[in-house]
Design a protein around this motif. Structure first.
Motif, PDB file in Angstrom:
ATOM      1  N   ALA A 179       0.859  -1.180   0.000  1.00  0.00           N
ATOM      2  CA  ALA A 179       0.000   0.000   0.000  1.00  0.00           C
ATOM      3  C   ALA A 179       0.901   1.237   0.000  1.00  0.00           C
ATOM      4  O   ALA A 179       1.722   1.415   0.901  1.00  0.00           O
ATOM      5  CB  ALA A 179      -0.907   0.012   1.225  1.00  0.00           C
ATOM      6  N   ASP A 182     -10.310  -2.230  -4.629  1.00  0.00           N
ATOM      7  CA  ASP A 182      -9.500  -2.912  -3.620  1.00  0.00           C
ATOM      8  C   ASP A 182      -8.233  -3.443  -4.279  1.00  0.00           C
ATOM      9  O   ASP A 182      -8.059  -3.347  -5.498  1.00  0.00           O
ATOM     10  CB  ASP A 182     -10.287  -4.041  -2.949  1.00  0.00           C
ATOM     11  N   LEU A 225      -5.758  -2.166   5.518  1.00  0.00           N
ATOM     12  CA  LEU A 225      -5.405  -3.165   4.510  1.00  0.00           C
ATOM     13  C   LEU A 225      -4.309  -4.099   5.034  1.00  0.00           C
ATOM     14  O   LEU A 225      -4.355  -5.312   4.820  1.00  0.00           O
ATOM     15  CB  LEU A 225      -4.930  -2.480   3.230  1.00  0.00           C
ATOM     16  N   ASP A 281      -4.334  -7.799   3.424  1.00  0.00           N
ATOM     17  CA  ASP A 281      -4.471  -7.512   1.991  1.00  0.00           C
ATOM     18  C   ASP A 281      -3.175  -6.966   1.400  1.00  0.00           C
ATOM     19  O   ASP A 281      -2.949  -7.067   0.191  1.00  0.00           O
ATOM     20  CB  ASP A 281      -5.604  -6.511   1.752  1.00  0.00           C
TER      21      ASP A 281
END
Length: 354
Positions: free
Chosen positions: A26, A82, A128, A133
């Motif tokens: 991210a 996403d 996240l 993720d």
């Protein structure tokens, strides 16, 4: 950077491809009024961006498009819901966009709206990460005054990340091609820093730094630990015995735990020796003791790593640079290196150390 940089980028398969083991990263855009959007675009268009990792920006898509125009590069900025929906191809920038920035936000001006948006980008990135993720976070710079103007009263990125990840204590590590430095204290005044330093904090900082280097592939890092006072107190001539009371017991405890740590060392000597390669890591007692030498020895390629979070976090070692924001004159090398290190650390197996 030129438009041809995009076409030279290494192609990669979509995120959902079976067997893709590259870590997801991210990348938070930082303060939209500063150079964050430009360095973010620059890093994502670097030829190595998708080679070993799968970076997805958390930020503002239109701001990134404006940043690309300022840099004079072509970028296909695509909003995705996403991480799983992202695709990784040369010239593409995947963005999770919460839609927080006003369209007319000027470059280079303090903005509470930009401060709030930067806060939210970090929050989303941490969510996240905590959900699994993404395996690392790479942050572009935010502006502390803008953050405070928005009502988010944190000293900086490090403390904000610790809050969202539910961690009480983390350390700031700065790395450059010539030296690596971890800080016992950071964003507090000097008098408060000296009061906060105690053997347990010194030990934990040394051990966190050594473990970070082990994760990066150095099995037995040699660590030099700075003193607080000039000349390491020179046997009590300077200070009030802080070295013997606060620093030495922490070093001894870290050594008992298996860390090759030496000190307390006079800071000027420690950084000289560290800069020539005698130490793999220098432990600084307070903010300016560590930041000053790092910025002399390599801020252009410097990276800020937060050590002690449940997720890897790296960042540029520079601020929002309002004076050049939106001009395309920013050097993107620090962000490129921050993304590279986030990918490297997230892909490395955890050490069995402390």
């Amino acid at each position: 950077m030129t438009p041809s940089t995009v076409t030279d980028a290494t192609s990669a398969a979509p995120a959902g491809t079976r067997g893709d083991t590259r870590p997801a990263i991210a990348v938070t855009m930082g303060d939209g009024a500063g150079v964050g959007p430009e360095v973010t675009v620059g890093a994502l268009l670097d030829p190595a961006a998708y080679r070993d990792g799968r970076p997805v920006v958390v930020g503002d898509a239109e701001r990134l498009r404006r940043a690309a125009r300022a840099l004079g590069v072509q970028a296909d900025v695509v909003v995705v819901p996403d991480v799983a929906a992202a695709e990784f191809a040369p010239g593409r920038v995947n963005v999770i966009d919460p839609g927080l920035l006003p369209a007319d936000l000027p470059w280079g001006e303090l903005s509470a709206a930009a401060g709030h948006a930067a806060h939210e980008y970090v929050r989303i990135a941490c969510e996240l990460a905590m959900a699994g993720d993404v395996q690392a976070i790479c942050t572009a710079p935010l502006n502390k005054a803008a953050l405070h103007a928005a009502g988010h009263l944190y000293p900086g990125h490090t403390e904000l990340l610790a809050h969202f990840c539910g961690v009480q204590e983390v350390s700031m590590m700065l790395t450059t091609p010539r030296i690596k430095v971890i800080h016992v204290t950071t964003h507090i005044g000097l008098i408060d820093a000296i009061a906060r330093i105690e053997p347990g904090l010194v030990e934990r900082t040394i051990r966190r730094g050594a473990e970070a280097l082990r994760r990066a592939g150095n099995p037995n890092p040699h660590v030099g630990v700075c003193a607080i006072n000039p000349h390491a107190g020179e046997n009590g001539l300077f200070g009030y015995g802080e070295e013997a009371e606060k620093v030495t017991p922490g070093i001894e405890a870290a050594r008992a735990a298996g860390v090759d740590a030496v000190g307390p060392l006079p800071a000027d000597t420690a950084f000289f020796l560290g800069g020539r390669g005698d130490y793999d890591l220098i432990v600084a007692m307070y903010h300016d003791q560590g930041h000053g030498p790092v910025k002399v020895l390599g801020i252009e390629a410097g990276v800020n790593i937060t050590v002690g979070l449940p997720v890897i976090r790296t960042s540029v070692d520079h601020g929002t640079a309002f004076d050049i924001a939106g001009t395309g004159r920013v050097e993107v090398g620090s962000m490129v290196e921050a993304l590279r290190q986030a990918t490297e650390l997230a892909g490395a197996p955890a050490s069995s150390g402390s």
